[in-house]
Motif scaffolding. Structure first.
Motif, PDB file in Angstrom:
ATOM      1  N   LYS A   1      17.466   0.506  13.893  1.00 49.93           N
ATOM      2  CA  LYS A   1      15.554  -0.330  13.176  1.00 49.93           C
ATOM      3  C   LYS A   1      14.423   0.364  14.411  1.00 49.93           C
ATOM      4  CE  LYS A   1      16.355  -4.548  16.825  1.00 49.93           C
ATOM      5  NZ  LYS A   1      16.361  -6.090  17.212  1.00 49.93           N
ATOM      6  N   ASP A   2      13.838  -0.958  13.354  1.00 47.91           N
ATOM      7  CA  ASP A   2      12.331  -0.511  14.031  1.00 47.91           C
ATOM      8  C   ASP A   2      12.276  -0.043  15.627  1.00 47.91           C
ATOM      9  OD1 ASP A   2      10.719  -0.077  11.697  1.00 47.91           O
ATOM     10  OD2 ASP A   2      10.700  -2.094  11.241  1.00 47.91           O
ATOM     11  N   PHE A   3      11.594   0.721  15.941  1.00 45.07           N
ATOM     12  CA  PHE A   3      11.302   0.691  17.912  1.00 45.07           C
ATOM     13  C   PHE A   3       9.773   1.423  17.395  1.00 45.07           C
ATOM     14  CE2 PHE A   3      12.958   4.972  15.520  1.00 45.07           C
ATOM     15  CZ  PHE A   3      11.746   6.333  15.826  1.00 45.07           C
ATOM     16  N   ASN A   4       9.063   1.255  17.946  1.00 45.00           N
ATOM     17  CA  ASN A   4       7.609   1.924  18.777  1.00 45.00           C
ATOM     18  C   ASN A   4       7.317   2.993  18.978  1.00 45.00           C
ATOM     19  OD1 ASN A   4       7.245  -1.554  19.977  1.00 45.00           O
ATOM     20  ND2 ASN A   4       5.535  -0.797  19.090  1.00 45.00           N
ATOM     21  N   ASN A   5       6.916   3.693  18.296  1.00 42.67           N
ATOM     22  CA  ASN A   5       7.030   5.222  18.026  1.00 42.67           C
ATOM     23  C   ASN A   5       5.207   5.428  18.885  1.00 42.67           C
ATOM     24  OD1 ASN A   5       5.528   4.782  15.313  1.00 42.67           O
ATOM     25  ND2 ASN A   5       5.438   6.671  15.066  1.00 42.67           N
ATOM     26  N   LEU A   6       4.688   4.165  18.693  1.00 46.50           N
ATOM     27  CA  LEU A   6       3.290   4.503  18.941  1.00 46.50           C
ATOM     28  C   LEU A   6       2.958   3.246  19.983  1.00 46.50           C
ATOM     29  CD1 LEU A   6       1.347   5.326  15.477  1.00 46.50           C
ATOM     30  CD2 LEU A   6       1.716   7.457  17.515  1.00 46.50           C
ATOM     31  N   SER A   7       1.924   3.829  21.058  1.00 48.13           N
ATOM     32  CA  SER A   7       1.197   2.548  21.348  1.00 48.13           C
ATOM     33  C   SER A   7       1.463   1.135  20.916  1.00 48.13           C
ATOM     34  CB  SER A   7      -0.287   2.329  22.220  1.00 48.13           C
ATOM     35  OG  SER A   7      -0.734   2.323  21.344  1.00 48.13           O
ATOM     36  N   LEU A   8       1.321  -0.144  21.914  1.00 40.97           N
ATOM     37  CA  LEU A   8       1.078  -1.481  21.037  1.00 40.97           C
ATOM     38  C   LEU A   8       0.136  -1.807  20.760  1.00 40.97           C
ATOM     39  CD1 LEU A   8       3.289  -3.249  23.602  1.00 40.97           C
ATOM     40  CD2 LEU A   8       4.244  -2.027  22.101  1.00 40.97           C
ATOM     41  N   ARG A   9      -0.797  -0.793  20.732  1.00 40.12           N
ATOM     42  CA  ARG A   9      -2.723  -1.057  19.732  1.00 40.12           C
ATOM     43  C   ARG A   9      -1.937  -0.636  18.272  1.00 40.12           C
ATOM     44  NH1 ARG A   9      -3.631   2.249  23.038  1.00 40.12           N
ATOM     45  NH2 ARG A   9      -4.510   2.241  25.540  1.00 40.12           N
ATOM     46  N   LEU A  30      10.089   1.998   6.860  1.00 38.27           N
ATOM     47  CA  LEU A  30       9.635   3.019   5.181  1.00 38.27           C
ATOM     48  C   LEU A  30      10.258   1.766   4.749  1.00 38.27           C
ATOM     49  CD1 LEU A  30      10.525   6.614   5.771  1.00 38.27           C
ATOM     50  CD2 LEU A  30      11.307   4.964   4.046  1.00 38.27           C
ATOM     51  N   LEU A  31      11.377   1.818   4.785  1.00 40.42           N
ATOM     52  CA  LEU A  31      12.308   0.628   3.843  1.00 40.42           C
ATOM     53  C   LEU A  31      11.563  -0.490   2.838  1.00 40.42           C
ATOM     54  CD1 LEU A  31      15.822   0.733   4.742  1.00 40.42           C
ATOM     55  CD2 LEU A  31      14.213   2.540   3.084  1.00 40.42           C
ATOM     56  N   ARG A  32      10.498  -0.870   4.223  1.00 40.36           N
ATOM     57  CA  ARG A  32      10.016  -2.204   3.905  1.00 40.36           C
ATOM     58  C   ARG A  32       9.148  -1.600   2.904  1.00 40.36           C
ATOM     59  NH1 ARG A  32      10.303  -4.511   8.484  1.00 40.36           N
ATOM     60  NH2 ARG A  32       8.546  -3.504   9.390  1.00 40.36           N
ATOM     61  N   LYS A  33       8.648  -0.640   3.643  1.00 40.57           N
ATOM     62  CA  LYS A  33       6.685   0.498   2.706  1.00 40.57           C
ATOM     63  C   LYS A  33       7.505   0.050   0.892  1.00 40.57           C
ATOM     64  CE  LYS A  33       3.688   1.446   5.662  1.00 40.57           C
ATOM     65  NZ  LYS A  33       2.526   1.333   5.068  1.00 40.57           N
ATOM     66  N   LEU A  34       8.924   0.657   0.638  1.00 42.01           N
ATOM     67  CA  LEU A  34       9.001   0.909  -0.872  1.00 42.01           C
ATOM     68  C   LEU A  34      10.005  -0.395  -1.344  1.00 42.01           C
ATOM     69  CD1 LEU A  34      11.373   3.958   0.674  1.00 42.01           C
ATOM     70  CD2 LEU A  34       9.587   3.700  -1.134  1.00 42.01           C
ATOM     71  N   ASN A  35      10.046  -1.228  -0.295  1.00 41.92           N
ATOM     72  CA  ASN A  35       9.933  -2.791  -0.428  1.00 41.92           C
ATOM     73  C   ASN A  35      11.847  -3.028  -0.742  1.00 41.92           C
ATOM     74  OD1 ASN A  35       7.071  -4.469  -1.270  1.00 41.92           O
ATOM     75  ND2 ASN A  35       7.643  -2.524  -3.416  1.00 41.92           N
ATOM     76  N   ILE A  36      12.272  -2.013  -0.259  1.00 42.14           N
ATOM     77  CA  ILE A  36      13.668  -1.926  -0.296  1.00 42.14           C
ATOM     78  C   ILE A  36      14.274  -3.241   0.797  1.00 42.14           C
ATOM     79  CG2 ILE A  36      15.849  -0.913   0.140  1.00 42.14           C
ATOM     80  CD1 ILE A  36      14.851   1.132  -0.926  1.00 42.14           C
ATOM     81  N   LYS A  37      14.454  -4.623   0.282  1.00 42.11           N
ATOM     82  CA  LYS A  37      15.222  -5.229   1.399  1.00 42.11           C
ATOM     83  C   LYS A  37      16.161  -5.194   1.751  1.00 42.11           C
ATOM     84  CE  LYS A  37      12.327  -8.755  -1.319  1.00 42.11           C
ATOM     85  NZ  LYS A  37      11.948  -9.681  -1.652  1.00 42.11           N
ATOM     86  N   ILE A  51       4.128   0.000  13.549  1.00 34.60           N
ATOM     87  CA  ILE A  51       5.147   1.325  13.827  1.00 34.60           C
ATOM     88  C   ILE A  51       5.240   1.608  12.379  1.00 34.60           C
ATOM     89  CG2 ILE A  51       7.793   1.408  13.574  1.00 34.60           C
ATOM     90  CD1 ILE A  51       7.857  -1.228  14.916  1.00 34.60           C
ATOM     91  N   SER A  52       5.361   3.080  11.978  1.00 36.40           N
ATOM     92  CA  SER A  52       5.172   4.027  11.597  1.00 36.40           C
ATOM     93  C   SER A  52       6.055   4.178  10.542  1.00 36.40           C
ATOM     94  CB  SER A  52       4.924   5.326  11.376  1.00 36.40           C
ATOM     95  OG  SER A  52       3.370   5.361  12.612  1.00 36.40           O
ATOM     96  N   PRO A  53       6.610   3.768   9.100  1.00 33.42           N
ATOM     97  CA  PRO A  53       7.198   4.983   8.772  1.00 33.42           C
ATOM     98  C   PRO A  53       7.948   6.028   8.445  1.00 33.42           C
ATOM     99  CG  PRO A  53       5.166   5.395   7.320  1.00 33.42           C
ATOM    100  CD  PRO A  53       4.779   4.784   8.180  1.00 33.42           C
ATOM    101  N   ILE A  54       9.481   6.180   9.211  1.00 34.16           N
ATOM    102  CA  ILE A  54       9.608   7.548  10.056  1.00 34.16           C
ATOM    103  C   ILE A  54      10.914   7.789   9.413  1.00 34.16           C
ATOM    104  CG2 ILE A  54      11.096   8.264  12.036  1.00 34.16           C
ATOM    105  CD1 ILE A  54       9.244   5.961  13.778  1.00 34.16           C
ATOM    106  N   LEU A  55      10.795   9.054   9.467  1.00 35.23           N
ATOM    107  CA  LEU A  55      12.611  10.173   8.582  1.00 35.23           C
ATOM    108  C   LEU A  55      12.771  10.588   9.616  1.00 35.23           C
ATOM    109  CD1 LEU A  55      13.531  10.317   6.341  1.00 35.23           C
ATOM    110  CD2 LEU A  55      11.756  12.373   5.718  1.00 35.23           C
ATOM    111  N   ILE A  56      13.832  11.050   9.557  1.00 38.24           N
ATOM    112  CA  ILE A  56      14.233  11.987  11.346  1.00 38.24           C
ATOM    113  C   ILE A  56      15.043  12.674  10.352  1.00 38.24           C
ATOM    114  CG2 ILE A  56      15.676  11.782  12.875  1.00 38.24           C
ATOM    115  CD1 ILE A  56      14.957   9.078  13.942  1.00 38.24           C
ATOM    116  N   ASN A  57      15.623  13.913  10.511  1.00 33.65           N
ATOM    117  CA  ASN A  57      16.399  15.209  10.166  1.00 33.65           C
ATOM    118  C   ASN A  57      16.258  15.722  10.501  1.00 33.65           C
ATOM    119  OD1 ASN A  57      14.250  17.375  10.424  1.00 33.65           O
ATOM    120  ND2 ASN A  57      12.748  16.013   9.126  1.00 33.65           N
TER     121      ASN A  57
END
Length: 797
Positions: A597-605, A565-572, A608-614
Motif C-alpha cells: 500500500k502507498d506510503f509517504n516516502n517524502l514530506s507531505l509537500r 508504480l502500478l498506477r503509472k503503468l496503468n495497472i488497475k 508519493i514516488s513510484p517505488i521498487l524494493i529489492n
C-alpha cells in the motif's frame, strides 16, 4: 535652532511620561521585531555570495515532466560532468561533486590509531576549486586533488586531526579502513552560509562506483557545477543542452527528461532540488517575513498617530500660545517632528537592547549563527537609520500637521473639538487597517498550526514511532557480519523487529533508476529504488495489497512495488502485476512478488514516488530496529554495545525515524513560531492603540458624558455608547481582512500535496479574538471615564 527644538522636545516628552512610555514601548517592540527580521533575511540572502564568480556559477539539476506531474532532483547521472566538459565549448569549468561518508582514522608514528571519527566527505574534482575560490592556507588548489588517494582538509578539520593545520600537509589519513589518503592541501573554514559545507575533499579520481558510466541512474548525492565563460549568457546553453540530451539519453519514453542550470544564488532558496547543507529558505518565506515586518512598522506608526492626536487636545493651549507669540506653522511642525524623531531614536535604542536579548532565541529557532554586529554588517546600521527616518516621518508628519493647524482662539480657550483635532474619520480608518493586519496574522497563525497538526497526525502508511536507525559500515568484511549483528540485536529484550536496508522508506536520500516492465522498452518514468531484507515490511509496518514480502536473499531475486508504480503503468488490479518481470537499469531482472500500500516516502509537500524494493545486502547502509516504546533507553544502550563489539574499527551513529520525519517540517515550525510571536506583538501594539484612542474619545466627550449622567444615564449605557463605535470598526476590519487572509493562506496551502481543507473556523476565531481584545481594552478605559464624577467635568461651565 535644532538644539532649542531638541531641548523643548525632551522637556515635553518628560512632562508627559505616560504618553512617552506607551509610545516608546510600542515603537521599540515593533522596531526590534523588524531589526530581527532584517538580520535574518540579510543572512539568508548572503548564502553562496562570497565567491568572486558567483554570477557565472550554475548547478546542473534534473527535471522530469510526466503526464500526471513533475519531479525535480539536484542529483545528476555520474557520467554527466565529463560529458559536459567535452561537449560544451562555452563553459570555462565543469566539476563533479559526490557526497559520501565514512570512518576517518589518524595514526601516530608507531602506527597506533589515536583518533577515530565518522565524517561526511566529498569526492571533489580539482575544477571545483577553480569554480569556487575558497581561500587556501597551504597547497595548490589547482593541483592538490589531481592524483587519486589525495585529500584536502578545512582548517578546523586539519586542527582536529593533527592539532595544528601547519602540520597537516604531507600527513596520511585512513578512510573506511582500506584507503590511505595523503593530505595535499588545507583551505580556510567554509562559512556557515554556504550550500556546500565541505570539510574533507577527496580526489574524485579515486572515486569508484558501478554507475560511473550509467546515464539511467540518478542520485541526490551526485551534483555537477559549471562556470560560464565571460560574456556567455545561460540562455546560450539551451541549444547545446538539447543536443546533449538527445545524444546521451538514448532510451526515450513519453516522459520528458531535462536538465536546468540553476543559478548559485537560487540554490539556498529553492526547495524543489535541495542541497548538501540541508538548509533551504524559500523566497515565499522571505517575502512573508518582509510583509510581517511591514505590518509591524505600519501598526506601530498607526499606534503613534492615534496616541499623538489623542494627546494633541491636551496640548492645544500650548499651540495657541505659541501661535499668538508669533510661531509659524512650519516652525510648529518642525518642533513636533523633532519630538517624534527624538522619541523614535529613544525607541530605537531600546529596540537594540531588545534585539540583543532576543537574538539568541531567534538563532536557536532558525539554527543559524546570525549576528547583530554593526561592524561586521554595516548594512544593518543603514537599515536602522532608514527605519528611524521612515517611522519618524510617517508617524510624526500627520500629528504635526494637525497640531500646528489648531486655531489660536479655540486652542487657548481649550475649545478644540474632535473634528478640529484632525479628522476622526481618518483615525477610524487607521484603526480598521491596524486590526485588519492583526486579524490577517491571527488567521494565518491558526491555519499554520492546524496544517502542522494535520501533518503530525496524518497516517503516512507506516508507523514511524520507536524505530531506531543506526548506520552500518558497507565494506565487504562488514557485510559478512550483518547477520550476526541482526541476530544479536533481535535477542535484546524489547526489540520487536530488525531489518537491514539501504535507508528508511521515508528518507531525503533517494536513488532513481530507469527500468522496463514485462519485457517492454524502458518505462516513461524513473523509479525510486530501495534495498531491503525480508523483515523490512514488518519493521516499518508496511501493508500488502497483493502478493508477499521479499524472501531471504543477499542479491536481487525479487521485487516489491508500491501502488503508485502500478498506477503509472496503468495497472488497475495489483494481482495482475504479481509474477511480471522487471529489468532494473538494464542489468537486474526479477519478478514482482508483492505490492505494498502507498506510503509517504517524502514530506507531505510532495507526491508519493513510484517505488521498487529489492534485496541486495551489499547496498545496506542502515539497520532499522523496531522497539517497545517503554524500553527504548535500555534497547539503545544494549544496541550500541553490541554494535561496537562487532565493528570496533567504526563509530556508532544512530537517529530515530520520527525525528527524521519531523525534520521535514522545520520551516513550518519556524514560520508557525514567528507568526505566533509577531501576531502577539501586533496584538500588544493594537491594545496600546485602542487604549490611546479610547482615552482620546473619553477626553473629548467628558462633558457630554457628564451631562448624560446628570440626566440619568447609567454607567453601563455610557460604556456601551463608547464601545459601540469601536466594535463596529473591528467588525469592519474583519470584513476587510478575510478576503486578503484567504488569498495568502490558500496560496500557502497550495504548496502542499496533502493539506487541510480551508474552512471558516479560523476566520471566526480571529473575529472572536479581535472582538474580545477590543471589549476588554475599551471597556476598561471607558468604565473609568463613565465612573468620573460629573461635577469635575461641569464645575467650570
Amino acid at each position: 535652532m535644532f538644539k532649542l527644538n531638541l531641548k523643548i522636545a525632551l522637556r515635553n516628552l518628560w512632562k508627559h511620561k505616560g504618553y512617552t512610555f506607551i509610545n516608546v514601548a510600542g515603537l521599540s517592540i515593533g522596531m526590534a521585531s523588524c531589526i530581527l527580521i532584517f538580520i535574518f533575511i540579510r543572512y539568508q540572502l548572503s548564502y553562496d555570495q562570497q565567491f568572486a564568480n558567483k554570477d557565472r556559477i550554475f548547478r546542473v539539476v534534473s527535471y522530469w515532466k510526466y503526464v500526471d506531474g513533475e519531479e525535480f532532483q539536484n542529483g545528476v547521472p555520474k557520467p554527466l560532468a565529463p560529458a559536459m566538459r567535452n561537449d560544451f565549448g562555452m563553459l570555462e569549468e565543469v566539476a563533479a561533486l559526490q557526497r559520501a561518508g565514512g570512518i576517518i582514522k589518524i595514526k601516530d608514528a608507531s602506527g597506533k590509531v589515536r583518533l577515530k571519527t565518522d565524517e561526511r566527505v566529498f569526492y571533489t574534482e580539482p575544477q571545483f576549486f577553480k569554480i569556487f575560490d575558497y581561500p587556501w592556507l597551504e597547497g595548490n588548489p589547482q593541483q592538490a586533488l589531481t592524483a587519486p588517494n589525495t585529500v584536502a582538509l578545512s582548517e578546523d578539520m586539519a586542527v582536529k586531526f593533527f592539532g595544528d593545520w601547519h602540520k597537516a600537509v604531507g600527513q596520511t589519513i585512513n578512510f573506511q579502513n582500506k584507503t590511505d589518503l595523503k593530505v595535499t592541501g588545507v583551505f580556510a573554514n567554509i562559512p556557515e552560509n554556504t550550500s556546500n559545507p565541505i570539510k574533507i575533499a577527496i580526489a574524485y579520481a579515486g572515486y569508484e562506483n558501478r554507475a560511473l558510466k550509467s546515464w539511467g541512474s540518478f542520485s541526490s548525492a551526485s551534483e555537477c557545477y559549471i562556470l560560464l565563460n565571460k560574456g556567455v549568457d545561460v540562455a546560450d546553453l539551451e541549444g547545446p543542452k538539447n543536443a546533449f540530451i538527445k545524444k546521451y539519453y538514448v532510451e526515450k519514453g513519453t516522459g520528458e527528461l531535462d536538465h536546468f542550470f540553476q543559478p548559485l544564488s537560487e540554490i539556498h532558496k529553492d526547495a524543489r532540488y535541495g542541497n548538501f547543507a540541508g538548509k533551504v529558505t524559500e523566497m515565499k518565506e522571505i517575502w512573508g517575513l518582509v510583509v510581517i515586518g511591514m505590518f509591524l512598522l505600519i501598526t506601530a506608526c498607526i499606534n503613534f498617530i492615534n496616541l499623538a492626536t489623542a494627546q494633541a487636545v491636551s496640548r492645544s493651549k500650548e499651540v495657541g500660545v505659541r501661535k499668538v507669540m508669533g510661531s509659524r506653522r512650519k516652525q510648529l511642525m518642525i518642533q513636533f517632528l523633532t519630538e517624534t524623531m527624538t522619541l523614535t531614536v529613544l525607541a530605537l535604542l531600546l529596540a537594540c537592547v531588545i534585539t540583543e536579548a532576543a537574538l539568541p532565541g531567534m538563532a536557536s529557532l532558525f539554527k543559524e549563527k546570525i549576528s547583530f554586529s554593526l561592524l561586521e554588517h554595516p548594512v544593518i546600521f543603514v537599515f536602522m537609520i532608514g527605519m528611524v527616518l521612515f517611522v519618524g516621518v510617517m508617524a510624526g508628519f500627520y500629528p504635526a500637521m494637525v497640531m500646528s493647524g489648531f486655531s489660536p482662539a479655540l486652542a487657548i480657550k481649550n475649545k478644540v473639538s474632535m473634528g478640529n483635532a484632525g479628522g476622526g474619520n481618518l483615525r477610524k480608518v487607521l484603526v480598521v487597517v491596524q486590526f485588519a493586519i492583526t486579524i490577517i496574522l491571527i488567521t494565518g497563525t491558526l491555519v499554520i498550526l492546524k496544517q502542522m497538526k494535520y501533518m503530525r497526525e496524518k497516517p503516512l502508511g507506516f508507523n514511524p514511532s520507536a524505530i531506531a536507525l543506526p548506520a552500518v559500515p558497507g565494506d565487504s568484511l562488514s557485510v559478512l557480519k550483518y547477520d550476526i549483528l541482526k541476530t544479536r540485536i533481535l535477542n535484546i529484550p524489547g526489540v520487536q523487529s530488525v531489518s537491514l536496508c539501504s535507508a528508511a522508506h521515508s528518507s531525503s536520500d533517494n536513488n532513481t533508476n530507469n527500468f522496463s516492465y514485462n519485457g517492454t522498452k524502458d518505462a516513461d518514468f524513473y523509479v525510486n529504488t530501495k534495498s531491503a531484507d525480508e523483515d523490512y515490511f514488518k519493521t516499518f509496518g508496511l501493508q500488502f495489497v497483493a502478493g508477499r514480502p521479499l524472501s531471504k536473499s543477499d542479491t536481487i531475486k525479487e521485487y516489491v512495488v508500491n501502488e503508485t508504480l502500478l498506477r503509472k503503468l496503468n495497472i488497475k488490479n495489483p494481482e495482475e502485476a504479481i509474477g511480471k518481470m522487471i529489468m532494473l537499469g538494464g542489468s537486474f531482472k526479477a519478478p514482482i512478488v508483492g505490492v505494498v500500500k502507498d506510503f509517504n516516502n517524502l514530506s507531505l509537500r510532495e507526491t508519493i514516488s513510484p517505488i521498487l524494493i529489492n534485496s541486495r545486502k551489499d547496498r545496506s547502509a542502515t539497520i532499522a530496529i523496531k522497539m517497545d516504546s517503554k524500553q527504548i533507553p535500555e534497547v539503545m544502550k544494549n544496541t550500541e554495545a553490541i554494535w561496537n563489539s562487532i565493528y570496533p574499527d567504526y563509530v556508532y551513529n544512530s537517529t530515530f525515524m520520527d525525528e527524521d520525519i519531523n525534520a521535514y517540517y522545520e520551516s513550518e515550525k519556524v514560520m508557525g513560531t514567528l507568526f505566533k510571536v509577531f501576531a502577539g506583538v501586533i496584538i500588544f501594539i493594537s491594545f496600546i492603540c485602542l487604549f490611546g484612542l479610547i482615552s482620546f474619545v473619553a477626553a473629548q466627550r467628558t462633558k457630554e458624558m457628564a451631562i448624560r449622567k446628570v440626566l440619568g444615564a447609567s454607567t453601563f449605557e455610557l460604556v456601551r455608547m463608547l464601545n459601540t463605535s469601536f466594535i463596529i470598526m473591528v467588525f469592519l476590519a474583519n470584513l476587510v481582512a478575510w478576503p486578503v487572509a484567504y488569498i495568502f493562506i490558500a496560496k500557502w496551502l497550495n504548496g502542499y500535496t496533502y493539506r487541510i481543507e480551508l474552512s471558516i473556523w479560523p476566520f471566526m476565531a480571529a473575529m472572536f479574538i479581535s472582538m474580545v481584545i477590543t471589549l476588554v481594552t475599551v471597556s476598561f478605559r471607558s468604565y473609568r471615564a463613565a465612573k468620573t464624577n460629573p461635577v469635575d467635568a461641569l464645575k467650570y461651565e
